[in-house]
Design a protein around this motif. Sequence first.
Motif, PDB file in Angstrom:
ATOM      1  N   HIS A  19      12.860   5.334   4.528  1.00 11.63           N
ATOM      2  CA  HIS A  19      11.823   4.435   4.231  1.00 11.63           C
ATOM      3  C   HIS A  19      12.638   2.970   4.042  1.00 11.63           C
ATOM      4  O   HIS A  19      12.161   1.901   4.371  1.00 11.63           O
ATOM      5  N   ALA A  20      13.647   2.750   3.439  1.00 11.16           N
ATOM      6  CA  ALA A  20      14.456   1.550   3.028  1.00 11.16           C
ATOM      7  C   ALA A  20      14.724   0.966   4.155  1.00 11.16           C
ATOM      8  O   ALA A  20      14.646  -0.264   4.266  1.00 11.16           O
ATOM      9  N   ALA A  68      11.754  -0.475   6.110  1.00 10.52           N
ATOM     10  CA  ALA A  68      11.212  -1.782   5.150  1.00 10.52           C
ATOM     11  C   ALA A  68      12.073  -2.806   5.554  1.00 10.52           C
ATOM     12  O   ALA A  68      11.574  -3.920   5.773  1.00 10.52           O
ATOM     13  N   LYS A 105       7.743  -2.480   0.930  1.00 13.04           N
ATOM     14  CA  LYS A 105       7.720  -0.987   0.592  1.00 13.04           C
ATOM     15  C   LYS A 105       6.487  -0.391   0.165  1.00 13.04           C
ATOM     16  O   LYS A 105       6.229   0.702   0.518  1.00 13.04           O
ATOM     17  N   SER A 106       5.507  -1.168  -0.576  1.00 12.51           N
ATOM     18  CA  SER A 106       4.406  -0.502  -1.131  1.00 12.51           C
ATOM     19  C   SER A 106       3.509  -0.415   0.014  1.00 12.51           C
ATOM     20  O   SER A 106       2.834   0.775   0.206  1.00 12.51           O
ATOM     21  N   LEU A 160       4.361  -0.072   3.303  1.00 10.73           N
ATOM     22  CA  LEU A 160       4.771   0.797   4.245  1.00 10.73           C
ATOM     23  C   LEU A 160       4.541   2.258   3.766  1.00 10.73           C
ATOM     24  O   LEU A 160       4.565   3.147   4.567  1.00 10.73           O
ATOM     25  N   THR A 161       4.942   2.528   2.559  1.00 14.79           N
ATOM     26  CA  THR A 161       4.705   4.122   2.027  1.00 14.79           C
ATOM     27  C   THR A 161       3.295   4.515   2.457  1.00 14.79           C
ATOM     28  O   THR A 161       3.205   5.595   2.848  1.00 14.79           O
TER      29      THR A 161
END
Length: 256
Positions: free
Chosen positions: A31-32, A35, A42-43, A45-46
Motif C-alpha cells: 500500500h505504502a 501510494a 493513502k486514504s 488508495l485504501t
Amino acid sequence: MPSAELGSVKSAMRVLDLFEYLRRWNAGQTHARIAAQLGIPKSSLTQLLKTLVCRGYLEYDPVSKGYFLGPAVVALGQRSAETRDLVSIAEDVLADTAHATRETCALNLLKGDVSEVVATASGSHRLHYTMRKGDTAPLYATSGGKALLAHLPEEMRRDYLARVSFEKITPRTIDSVPALEAELAEIARTGIAFVVEEFMPGIVGMARPILGRSGFPLAAVNIALPIARYDAALKRRCLNALEDAVLMLRERAGLG
C-alpha cells in the motif's frame, strides 16, 4: 467539465495507472509503495484497493502485504485474445461449412444487446439467405443471438432480461420474458438454438455457441436457410456441420 465528472476521470486514471504499475513490476507492491510511486493519497488508495480486491481485479497477500493483478484482469485479456483468434480463423471454417451444407453461415459476436456478424460464407443455392459483415440483430430474435444469450453468466442474463424491450419484427418473433426464459433454458440444455421466421419471414436459423476457457460465450456459429428447403434431412446435415465447425474453431483457436 463538472467537478463530479473530473473526479470520475481521476478515479479511472488511477485504476489504469495502478494496473500498469503492477504489470510493469510483475510483483506484489505494498500500500505504502503504491501510494508513493503513483502519488495517490493513502486514504483514497485504501478504498480503491479494497474495491478492486472485492471485484477480483487485484489479489492481496497478507504475508507480504503486497497487491497483485487478480484473475479478473487475466480473464479480460484472455477473452479478448480468444475472440480475436476466432475471428481471424473463421472464414476458412465457414467456407467449409457452407460447402458441406450449401447454405449460408456466419460467426456472430455479442455486442451489447445485439449480435453482430463478423464473418460469413454464402450458400451455393440460387435461393439463399445473405448475411453480411456488420449486420446486427436483437439477441432474442436470431439463433446466433439466442445461443449467446443462453450461455451468458447468470448475472448478465438476468440483467438483460430485466430490461429487454421486445420488437415484434415478424408475427413469430418472441415477445415475452417468460417465453424467452423457457427457450433459453432449453438452449442451455441442448447447446443448440433455433428460430423459425422470427427475424426474417421465410428463413430458418440454427446456431451453436463457442465457449471460452472460462465458459463465457465468445461467439456463435449459425446457419440460415429458406424454410421452403428445410426438412429433417437438411436439419441433420446442418446440425452436424455446425458441430464440426465449432470443434474446428475451438481446435484452431487453441480452446481445447
